[in-house]
Write an enzyme that holds these catalytic residues in place. Structure first.
Site, PDB file in Angstrom:
ATOM      1  N   HIS A  71       0.864  -1.257  -0.034  1.00 20.96           N
ATOM      2  CA  HIS A  71       0.007   0.065  -0.022  1.00 20.96           C
ATOM      3  C   HIS A  71       0.705   1.393   0.092  1.00 20.96           C
ATOM      4  CE1 HIS A  71       1.110  -0.235   4.061  1.00 20.96           C
ATOM      5  NE2 HIS A  71       0.785   1.140   4.402  1.00 20.96           N
ATOM      6  N   HIS A  86       1.553   7.023  -0.144  1.00 18.31           N
ATOM      7  CA  HIS A  86       1.054   6.189   0.493  1.00 18.31           C
ATOM      8  C   HIS A  86      -0.331   5.998   0.020  1.00 18.31           C
ATOM      9  CE1 HIS A  86      -1.542   4.818   3.951  1.00 18.31           C
ATOM     10  NE2 HIS A  86      -0.276   4.445   4.535  1.00 18.31           N
TER      11      HIS A  86
END
Length: 166
Positions: A71, A86
């Site tokens: 992620h 992110h």
């Protein structure tokens, strides 16, 4: 003279431009719906509310860290700038589901090189938010940071921040 002979005198550019790693809507860091990012606890930056599921490199440098949960990716420029991309918020809990990482730690990347593909719909349905923070994690080592106030951004094309490192 010896530096020239042995190639150790390479002048590192202190100025660097950070481009949008995603296509979508620009989000001011203070408006990211997560206090860790909004209160700049991890550093200065911005967010993007993506309209498509591909992340490209926002800088030229190397892949410093690929999170096992896919992620997030850490990047490092030659001048020392460290950047975290992110994807979404609370996406660590998805344990890699919906993400396809296209690079490995140590890979050299240029602006616009694909880093990660992700299922936007899956993340939208299973995470807190798809808004994706882009953070300078070593803000303290920057001499100046100029963030442009954008609306819509295009991955690999829209310049969002100019940074001068110490």
């Amino acid at each position: 003279m010896f530096k020239k002979l042995f190639g150790k005198g390479k002048e590192v550019q202190k100025d660097i431009a950070i481009y949008a790693p995603l296509t979508g809507e620009y989000v001011k860091i203070e408006d990211i719906p997560d206090p860790v990012f909004a209160q700049k606890m991890m550093g200065e930056g911005f967010g993007i509310n993506p309209t498509e599921g591909e992340v490209v490199s926002p800088i030229a440098g190397r892949v410093d860290n690929v999170f096992p949960t896919k992620h997030a990716i850490g990047l490092k420029a030659d001048n020392g700038l460290e950047l975290l991309v992110h994807i979404g918020l609370d996406t660590v809990q998805l344990d890699g589901e919906g993400f396809e990482v296209l690079v490995s730690s140590g890979d050299e990347v240029n602006v616009g090189d694909p880093l990660v593909r992700f299922n936007l719909e899956y993340i939208n349905n299973n995470a807190k938010s798809v808004i994706s923070p882009i953070i300078i994690t070593n803000t303290d080592q920057a001499a100046s940071i100029n963030i442009y106030d954008e609306n819509a951004v295009i991955k690999g094309e829209t310049k969002v921040i100019d940074v001068t490192m110490n």
